[in-house]
Design a protein around this motif. Sequence first.
Motif, PDB file in Angstrom:
ATOM      1  N   ASP A 149       0.824  -1.210   0.000  1.00  0.00           N
ATOM      2  CA  ASP A 149       0.000   0.000   0.000  1.00  0.00           C
ATOM      3  C   ASP A 149       0.859   1.261   0.000  1.00  0.00           C
ATOM      4  O   ASP A 149       0.566   2.235  -0.701  1.00  0.00           O
ATOM      5  N   GLN A 150       1.927   1.257   0.780  1.00  0.00           N
ATOM      6  CA  GLN A 150       2.814   2.422   0.832  1.00  0.00           C
ATOM      7  C   GLN A 150       3.492   2.664  -0.514  1.00  0.00           C
ATOM      8  O   GLN A 150       3.656   3.811  -0.940  1.00  0.00           O
ATOM      9  N   SER A 151       3.886   1.592  -1.181  1.00  0.00           N
ATOM     10  CA  SER A 151       4.600   1.721  -2.450  1.00  0.00           C
ATOM     11  C   SER A 151       3.738   2.337  -3.538  1.00  0.00           C
ATOM     12  O   SER A 151       4.256   2.906  -4.507  1.00  0.00           O
TER      13      SER A 151
ATOM     14  N   MET B   1       0.481 -10.700  -4.597  1.00  0.00           N
ATOM     15  CA  MET B   1       0.238  -9.433  -3.939  1.00  0.00           C
ATOM     16  C   MET B   1       0.639  -8.241  -4.806  1.00  0.00           C
ATOM     17  O   MET B   1       0.280  -7.102  -4.517  1.00  0.00           O
ATOM     18  N   GLY B   2       1.348  -8.489  -5.889  1.00  0.00           N
ATOM     19  CA  GLY B   2       1.625  -7.425  -6.847  1.00  0.00           C
ATOM     20  C   GLY B   2       0.351  -6.834  -7.417  1.00  0.00           C
ATOM     21  O   GLY B   2       0.332  -5.679  -7.856  1.00  0.00           O
ATOM     22  N   ASN B   3      -0.742  -7.606  -7.399  1.00  0.00           N
ATOM     23  CA  ASN B   3      -2.038  -7.089  -7.839  1.00  0.00           C
ATOM     24  C   ASN B   3      -2.554  -6.023  -6.888  1.00  0.00           C
ATOM     25  O   ASN B   3      -3.224  -5.087  -7.300  1.00  0.00           O
ATOM     26  N   ARG B   4      -2.241  -6.173  -5.608  1.00  0.00           N
ATOM     27  CA  ARG B   4      -2.609  -5.141  -4.635  1.00  0.00           C
ATOM     28  C   ARG B   4      -1.829  -3.858  -4.914  1.00  0.00           C
ATOM     29  O   ARG B   4      -2.375  -2.755  -4.854  1.00  0.00           O
ATOM     30  N   VAL B   5      -0.548  -4.016  -5.230  1.00  0.00           N
ATOM     31  CA  VAL B   5       0.278  -2.857  -5.579  1.00  0.00           C
ATOM     32  C   VAL B   5      -0.311  -2.134  -6.784  1.00  0.00           C
ATOM     33  O   VAL B   5      -0.466  -0.908  -6.786  1.00  0.00           O
ATOM     34  N   LEU B   6      -0.666  -2.890  -7.825  1.00  0.00           N
ATOM     35  CA  LEU B   6      -1.225  -2.288  -9.040  1.00  0.00           C
ATOM     36  C   LEU B   6      -2.555  -1.610  -8.747  1.00  0.00           C
ATOM     37  O   LEU B   6      -2.787  -0.469  -9.185  1.00  0.00           O
ATOM     38  N   ARG B   7      -3.433  -2.285  -8.016  1.00  0.00           N
ATOM     39  CA  ARG B   7      -4.746  -1.709  -7.703  1.00  0.00           C
ATOM     40  C   ARG B   7      -4.613  -0.397  -6.943  1.00  0.00           C
ATOM     41  O   ARG B   7      -5.233   0.609  -7.294  1.00  0.00           O
ATOM     42  N   GLN B   8      -3.790  -0.389  -5.909  1.00  0.00           N
ATOM     43  CA  GLN B   8      -3.607   0.817  -5.097  1.00  0.00           C
ATOM     44  C   GLN B   8      -2.927   1.922  -5.898  1.00  0.00           C
ATOM     45  O   GLN B   8      -3.266   3.103  -5.758  1.00  0.00           O
ATOM     46  N   THR B   9      -1.976   1.551  -6.735  1.00  0.00           N
ATOM     47  CA  THR B   9      -1.255   2.543  -7.536  1.00  0.00           C
ATOM     48  C   THR B   9      -2.189   3.287  -8.472  1.00  0.00           C
ATOM     49  O   THR B   9      -2.185   4.528  -8.541  1.00  0.00           O
ATOM     50  N   LEU B  10      -3.016   2.545  -9.200  1.00  0.00           N
ATOM     51  CA  LEU B  10      -3.918   3.185 -10.159  1.00  0.00           C
ATOM     52  C   LEU B  10      -4.988   4.008  -9.447  1.00  0.00           C
ATOM     53  O   LEU B  10      -5.401   5.063  -9.937  1.00  0.00           O
TER      54      LEU B  10
END
Length: 331
Positions: A125-127, A165-174
């Motif tokens: 989430d932070q990233s 969990m990279g999908n969480r990174v992508l979702r939060q990023t967008l």
Amino acid sequence: MLFITSRMPTVNTEPELNPNFVFDLRNNSSSRGFFCCSRNKNGAIEEIGSKNFLTAIKESQYRQVLIYIHGFSNLPEDVFNDAEEFQSLCNKEKHGELLVVPIIWPCDNDLGLVKDYWDDQKAADQSAFAFARMFQKFMEWRNSSDANPDEDPCLKRINVLAHSMGNRVLRQTLSLWQKYDQPGGLPLLFRNTFLIAADILNESLHKGEAGEPISHASRNVVVYYASDDLALRASKVSNLKNAEASRRLGHTGPEDMDLTPKNVYAIDCDDVNTVYDPPKGHSYFRSGRRKGQPGVVFDHIFETVLTGRVFPNDESRKSSILELPRSRSKA
């Protein structure tokens, strides 16, 4: 290898570029910004800056780019090894077609999977703040008349592959990118977005849910899932701590395809995931039975990259099942 990271180095030379970038593996806090780097064959890393990074991609021999966002509990060397394997498979299929560019976010180096899992969710989430800045920086570069004049535009097609969990990174990023920089809506940036063994809720891609911006930024969104993915079973149990009892997207595919945008597709990988990645059945998108030989999941990903179509022989089709080939031995 070119890569981007939000992981802090042992020595931060900002605003100067770091000629000897070394990851601080004890620190799993995300940087506020991002670092654009190049890793040579002996493993040494140099920070080259965003302009040099983007220019290098533009001038590369490759026709398309694949942004690779790794999953939880992966340290940088793990990510590099996986990206190199995927790059080798791509080169064997069609040399000069697809350049793999990893995005490295700060997974934890602690012992104990449960502690790692919760620390990594926070780091993911932070990233997202750093990587949202990255996409905005790219848009500014792409629209710059100096970097991309009318007579010399950047014509690379961009794809993204998010694992676990990279999908969480992508979702939060967008989500953050739209909130802070693109309030009018995200640009159609990705030709194909591949969501593999996604460790997010299986309603995430539904209209009105947190992952809907993924479909807005993509021509195609392809979800690969397997019900016997043991890593995601553990994830579901772990998430009960937060009263999040829903199944994971990488287990079932979208909860209700009728509620997803029209450009979302679902691929059932039950027949191949544990054959390619025994016993967990979680990392099944690169090699098949033998490392260095493509599996059917990789074949489908690469064919989609080449054609820009998930099911080129049936444009109305929304789902499929991948099976082991019967006519030849798939490694």
